[in-house]
Every structure is written in C-alpha cells, then in structure tokens.
Design a protein around this motif. Structure first.
Motif, PDB file in Angstrom:
ATOM      1  N   TYR A 102      -0.354  -0.903   6.761  1.00 48.36           N
ATOM      2  CA  TYR A 102       0.806  -0.148   7.086  1.00 48.36           C
ATOM      3  C   TYR A 102       1.862  -0.037   6.437  1.00 48.36           C
ATOM      4  O   TYR A 102       2.061  -0.957   5.411  1.00 48.36           O
ATOM      5  CB  TYR A 102       1.068  -0.968   8.394  1.00 48.36           C
ATOM      6  N   SER A 103       2.859   1.015   6.530  1.00 50.71           N
ATOM      7  CA  SER A 103       4.089   1.084   6.175  1.00 50.71           C
ATOM      8  C   SER A 103       5.244   1.208   7.320  1.00 50.71           C
ATOM      9  O   SER A 103       4.663   2.199   8.012  1.00 50.71           O
ATOM     10  CB  SER A 103       4.201   2.280   5.210  1.00 50.71           C
TER      11      SER A 103
ATOM     12  N   ASN B 249      -1.783  -4.179   3.485  1.00 48.81           N
ATOM     13  CA  ASN B 249      -1.853  -4.739   4.793  1.00 48.81           C
ATOM     14  C   ASN B 249      -2.132  -3.240   5.898  1.00 48.81           C
ATOM     15  O   ASN B 249      -1.778  -3.568   7.307  1.00 48.81           O
ATOM     16  CB  ASN B 249      -0.526  -5.711   5.031  1.00 48.81           C
TER      17      ASN B 249
ATOM     18  N   ASP C  31       0.913  -1.342  -0.058  1.00 48.07           N
ATOM     19  CA  ASP C  31       0.047   0.027   0.084  1.00 48.07           C
ATOM     20  C   ASP C  31       0.900   1.232  -0.025  1.00 48.07           C
ATOM     21  O   ASP C  31       0.601   2.480  -0.440  1.00 48.07           O
ATOM     22  CB  ASP C  31      -0.970  -0.083   0.960  1.00 48.07           C
TER      23      ASP C  31
END
Ligand SMILES: Cc1ncc(C[n+]2csc(CCOP(=O)(O)OP(=O)(O)O)c2C)c(N)n1
Ligand SMILES: [Mg+2]
Length: 328
Positions: free
Chosen positions: A180-181, A178, A149
């Motif tokens: 989150y980074s 998912n 993402d």
C-alpha cells in the motif's frame, strides 16, 4: 549450535530482541498517543519488524542507513538511541533532531543512521551519495537505503539505481513492499504482472525477493547477499513482502475504512513476525526464561525512554530558528 536455518540460538535471540524492542516501543507509542503529548504524525511499522530485526545483526555502526517517513524500526535496528527517538517524538530539546523534526526526522550519526525524510523517495539519492563516499574512501562499508513500494514509482529511484550500477557503489536497497501507499493498493499503482525486484534486476543490480515476516528463514541468505556487496563494493536490491497492521499514519487501526480486504490482514497477522519468532523460541522452559529476560530488558528501556522524554524540556523559543533553513 546451528539449526536448520543455519542460525545459532544466540543469533536467533538477538534477532528476536530487536523485533521485540521495535514491537513494544511502537505499541507504547500507539497506547500513549491519545494523551496528546506526542504532537507529530507517527507512521508505525507494527507488523513490519522482521526485516529490520534481521538487518540489525548484519550491519555494523560504520555502515550507513537512511530511511523514510516510517523510520522508527530502521532507527532502532541500527542501534539508534531510543531515549533520543522518543524525546524527538515528544518535541523535546533532548530529541535526536533537537525536538524540531519529529518522528519522520530521526538521526543518530554515532550509529551510522544518517537520517530519514518525510518526502517519499527523498532519502534514496542521499543513501547513494553515502555509498559514493564509502567507495571514494575505499572502506568496506555499506550504505543501506530503506524504501517503500511507492518510492519505486518516483523518478529519483531510477536515477539512483542507475547511478549506483554505473559507479558500482556499495549500496543496499531494501524495499519493504507492504502492498500500500496510504490507501492505494499496489494493484492500482503498478503493472499487475511486474514484480518490483525483477524490474530492478533489468537495470543491472543483483536483485532478490523474500517474505519479510520470517527473518530466521532468510537470514543466512541475506547475510551472504550483503557480504558480497561489502566484499565487491557493489549494489544490490532486496524486495521484502511485509504488511503494516495499523493505519498509514497514526496510532489506530483503520480497518473500518475497508480499503484493504479483511482476509488479507488476517493472512498477514498469521505470519506475525514478533509472535511467530516468540513461539519458535519458547520451545522449553529454559528458552522461555531467556525470552522473559529479554522482554524485561526491553520494557525497562521503554519505561526509561518515555520517562526521559516526559522529563525533558521543550526547545527554547530563542532557538526556534536555529538549525533550520531560513531566507536571508
Ligand atoms: C513526494 C511525496 N509525495 C507524496 C507524499 C505523501 N505520502 C506520504 S507517505 C506516502 C506513501 C508511501 O508509500 P510507501 O513508499 O509504500 O511507504 P509505506 O507508507 O507503505 O511504508 C505518500 C504518498 C510525500 N510525503 N512525498
Ligand atoms: Mg507501501
């Protein structure tokens, strides 16, 4: 016999087998990591196995795939050599990048897995270039680009989708969202009411969204979407929601850091792709036995691969500078 999902038992078992292989290979990496023999960083996909498991049954070895820092699952899904992958993580000369790349630099050209990169967004234009090569050769293959993402936030992502639409390239963008980074939630990085797949659709690609955790539920639709891209030699984008259970990088969980709500993790654990597929398939004794057989096969592959990696040699010092970029 096909069921309500349109899948035969054999297809379901094959999807489960890849899911199980990914889950157990990565769990074993996580278990053994503390011994200190794997010295490169590892980004595990435990919890995210659903999508690569489904794709393993749709793609063929002549289709290309490229991936990110979190590449193990994609490499396994494409049929990459597990022995060479584990040896690479151990830094051994028998590894798929000669032991010099580590976990984030996986490659197995014999299976069409053309590489993975640690630089976020970096493999996207490479995958588009592979799509252009397919188009020029007029072959009926696909170039699959796995991205997270956060890669959607890079400039090169937009250049790449634009070019793939402009030249009508057989490129399949698989975005594993998912949420989150590293430690930063999607909510702090992208406009709240903007869905990634809708934003991409506005750029002219066929674009879709699925919950990635249950591959049986979307497999037939996914197969049709990719079949259309293959037949018409045109791009598409598919966003899958998914969730990693462990820390961004490393073998442990990092829930003590409190950057993700506990409720969120629990919600996703209820949808666990591996456990749920297993539960769905273990309907009767006959199927339970089939699952046992599959898992026995999976454990054997894993044992042999770790043994191969442990027994292999490190690259020779005199080859230190070969196959790497160097100043003249
Ligand atoms: C160009 C670049 N910027 C920053 C980083 C540091 N970094 C490594 S992984 C990562 C997060 C990527 O998140 P996402 O694309 O969502 O993939 P995920 O880790 O969630 O699978 C970041 C910021 C990097 N490797 N490359
Ligand atoms: Mg992410």
């Amino acid at each position: 016999m096909a069921t309500t999902t349109g899948l035969s038992l054999n297809q379901k078992l094959k999807i489960f087998e890849t899911c199980s292989l990914i889950r157990h290979v990565e769990s074993e990496i996580s278990r053994r990591y503390e011994k200190g023999k794997m010295r490169c960083p590892v980004h595990l996909s435990i919890g995210q196995e659903g999508v690569p498991a489904a794709l393993s049954l749709i793609l063929n070895p002549k289709d290309y795939a490229v991936s990110t820092h979190r590449a193990h699952a994609h490499f396994i899904s494409k049929g990459g050599s597990i022995k060479k992958m584990i040896a690479e993580i151990y830094g051994k000369s028998t590894g798929c990048s000669g032991g010099k790349g580590g976990s984030m630099h996986l490659v197995d050209k014999s299976k069409g897995f053309m590489g993975s990169s640690s630089i976020v967004g970096n493999s996207i234009p490479i995958g588009v270039g592979l799509g252009l090569a397919i188009k020029l050769k007029k072959s009926k293959n696909l170039s699959v680009i796995y991205l997270g993402d956060a890669a959607v936030e890079t400039g090169v992502f937009f250049e790449s989708i634009n070019f793939s639409v402009l030249k009508n390239l057989p490129v399949v963008f698989i975005c594993e969202n998912n949420l989150y980074s590293v430690y930063t939630s999607l909510k702090s990085r992208q406009p709240r009411n903007r869905k990634i797949y809708k934003m991409v659709k506005a750029h002219g690609l066929r674009s879709y969204f699925f919950d990635g955790s249950n591959p049986f539920s979307y497999f037939k639709k996914l197969e049709k979407i990719l079949e259309k891209s293959r037949r018409k030699s045109e791009p598409c984008f598919i966003e899958f929601s998914t969730y990693r259970y462990l820390e961004h990088c490393g073998p442990f969980n990092d829930d003590n850091l409190d950057y993700r709500p506990k409720k969120e993790l629990l919600k996703w654990k209820k949808k666990d792709p591996y456990l749920n597929l297993k539960k769905k398939l273990e309907k009767n004794n006959q199927q339970k036995n089939l699952i046992k057989k599959i898992e026995k096969k999976v454990y054997k592959i894993i044992d042999e691969s770790f043994l191969f990696a442990e027994k292999s040699n490190f690259p020779l010092k005199r080859n230190l500078a070969s196959n790497v970029y160097k100043k003249k």
